[in-house]
Write a protein that holds these residues in place. Structure first.
Motif, short mmCIF file in Angstrom:
data_model
loop_
_atom_site.label_atom_id
_atom_site.label_comp_id
_atom_site.label_asym_id
_atom_site.label_seq_id
_atom_site.Cartn_x
_atom_site.Cartn_y
_atom_site.Cartn_z
N ASP A 43 -8.31 -26.03 -11.34
CA ASP A 43 -9.86 -26.33 -10.80
C ASP A 43 -10.12 -27.30 -9.92
N ALA A 44 -10.94 -26.68 -9.10
CA ALA A 44 -11.77 -27.07 -7.59
C ALA A 44 -12.29 -28.54 -7.78
N ARG A 45 -12.94 -28.70 -8.47
CA ARG A 45 -14.14 -29.53 -9.03
C ARG A 45 -13.10 -31.23 -9.17
N ASN A 46 -12.58 -31.14 -9.71
CA ASN A 46 -12.00 -32.37 -10.28
C ASN A 46 -10.56 -32.33 -10.12
N GLY A 47 -9.61 -31.01 -9.95
CA GLY A 47 -8.05 -30.80 -10.43
C GLY A 47 -7.50 -31.22 -11.51
N GLY A 48 -8.75 -30.51 -12.10
CA GLY A 48 -8.17 -30.12 -13.96
C GLY A 48 -7.07 -29.26 -13.42
N ARG A 49 -6.23 -28.85 -14.54
CA ARG A 49 -5.41 -27.69 -14.45
C ARG A 49 -4.90 -27.69 -15.69
N ILE A 50 -5.00 -25.80 -16.09
CA ILE A 50 -4.50 -25.74 -17.48
C ILE A 50 -3.11 -24.36 -16.83
N TYR A 51 -2.17 -24.89 -18.12
CA TYR A 51 -0.88 -24.15 -18.20
C TYR A 51 -0.70 -23.66 -19.21
N VAL A 52 -0.08 -22.04 -19.10
CA VAL A 52 0.40 -21.50 -20.06
C VAL A 52 1.86 -21.85 -20.69
N GLY A 53 2.22 -22.01 -22.11
CA GLY A 53 3.22 -22.49 -22.56
C GLY A 53 3.90 -21.89 -23.78
N ASN A 54 4.97 -22.14 -24.21
CA ASN A 54 5.82 -22.47 -25.33
C ASN A 54 5.25 -23.49 -26.09
N GLN A 55 6.18 -23.66 -27.11
CA GLN A 55 6.83 -24.32 -28.52
C GLN A 55 7.16 -25.27 -27.85
N THR A 56 8.08 -25.41 -26.98
CA THR A 56 8.97 -26.83 -26.52
C THR A 56 7.86 -27.19 -25.87
N ALA A 57 6.46 -27.14 -24.93
CA ALA A 57 6.00 -27.73 -24.55
C ALA A 57 5.60 -28.08 -25.39
N ALA A 58 4.72 -27.26 -26.58
CA ALA A 58 3.52 -28.32 -27.39
C ALA A 58 3.95 -28.82 -28.01
N ARG A 59 5.54 -29.09 -28.41
CA ARG A 59 6.17 -29.98 -29.54
C ARG A 59 6.23 -31.55 -28.53
N LEU A 60 7.08 -31.51 -27.90
CA LEU A 60 7.60 -32.45 -26.91
C LEU A 60 6.23 -33.15 -25.56
N GLY A 61 5.75 -34.10 -26.23
CA GLY A 61 4.08 -34.87 -26.01
C GLY A 61 5.00 -35.45 -24.09
N SER A 62 6.01 -35.77 -23.50
CA SER A 62 7.30 -36.18 -22.77
C SER A 62 6.55 -34.80 -21.82
N ILE A 63 6.57 -33.67 -22.48
CA ILE A 63 6.07 -32.64 -20.99
C ILE A 63 5.36 -32.65 -20.42
N MET A 64 4.09 -32.69 -22.00
CA MET A 64 2.76 -33.07 -21.42
C MET A 64 2.04 -34.09 -20.81
N GLU A 65 2.95 -34.89 -21.06
CA GLU A 65 2.28 -36.10 -20.50
C GLU A 65 2.95 -36.43 -18.79
N ALA A 66 3.88 -35.62 -18.17
CA ALA A 66 4.18 -35.46 -17.54
C ALA A 66 3.77 -34.81 -16.47
N ASN A 67 2.89 -33.33 -17.15
CA ASN A 67 1.77 -32.65 -16.34
C ASN A 67 0.19 -33.39 -16.57
#
Length: 223
Positions: A43-67
């Protein structure tokens, strides 16, 4: 309600995809990278980003926090909200594969179905936060939702959204009855957009008419 079609087993399709990826990894020349998550919209307004991902990304909080992900859209009816109890992430369950249970033959029902998704995403974008949109493989259900997102935010038609999503995450593949939702949303949003444009034109015309009347009143010659 829209007549129920025979539903595809998307978990089975995801497992087939995993097997295909594993085979491709053994042939480096043919292998196309399969990531746990890929960004599909910023998003150009505030830099928000939308990702599409899999179960591993959803399960590992470290991946989400890193992004920078603080919002999660779970596009399944059976996968858990892995970190909901932690309070670190906000969750929305968007059961995209069961849309036919919510829709009737009207465009309004389509817009009602997607409204919670877009409201959730907009809150994240205004906060400048990251969003993970996931299913098991991040290909079919989450992939279809990713296409909806591109149609909504970038004003793309169905085919353009699918092509754009595939460029960002090659495994995205709306299959089974899912493309029908994209088709119906494209029609519903187009009709709504035209209606909104017409309303804006009418409001502007009314405003101009009032301004002209006020100007005429000011130009009147007083005795």
């Amino acid at each position: 309600r829209v007549p129920c079609c025979r539903l595809m087993d998307f978990n089975r399709e995801a497992r087939r995809l995993f097997q295909s990826v594993e085979l491709q990894q053994n042939n480096a020349e043919q292998f196309a990278a399969y990531n746990n998550l890929d960004i599909i919209y910023q998003d150009a307004r505030n830099g928000g980003r939308i990702y599409v991902g899999n179960q591993t990304a959803a399960r590992l909080g470290s991946i989400m926090e890193a992004n920078g992900i603080r919002y999660v859209v779970n596009c399944t009816d059976d996968m858990p909200m892995y970190h909901e109890a932690s309070g670190k992430f906000k969750y929305l369950r968007f059961n995209v594969a069961r849309y036919h249970q919510e829709l009737d033959a009207t465009d309004a029902s389509v817009l009602r179905f997607v409204q919670p998704l877009f409201a959730f995403l907009e809150a994240a974008m205004l906060a400048g936060a990251g969003v993970l949109v996931h299913c098991l493989a991040g290909a079919h259900r989450a992939g279809t939702t990713g296409c909806l997102i591109l149609m909504h935010y970038e004003g793309l038609d169905m085919q353009s959204a699918i092509m754009a999503a595939k460029r960002k995450r090659p495994v995205i593949n709306p299959i089974g009855h899912l493309p029908d939702l994209l088709k119906r949303y494209g029609k519903a949003s187009s009709v709504t957009s035209k209606a909104a444009q017409q309303q804006q034109l009418e409001e502007r015309a009314g405003q101009l008419e009032r301004e002209i009347s006020e100007l005429k009143e000011k130009l009147k010659i007083k005795p």
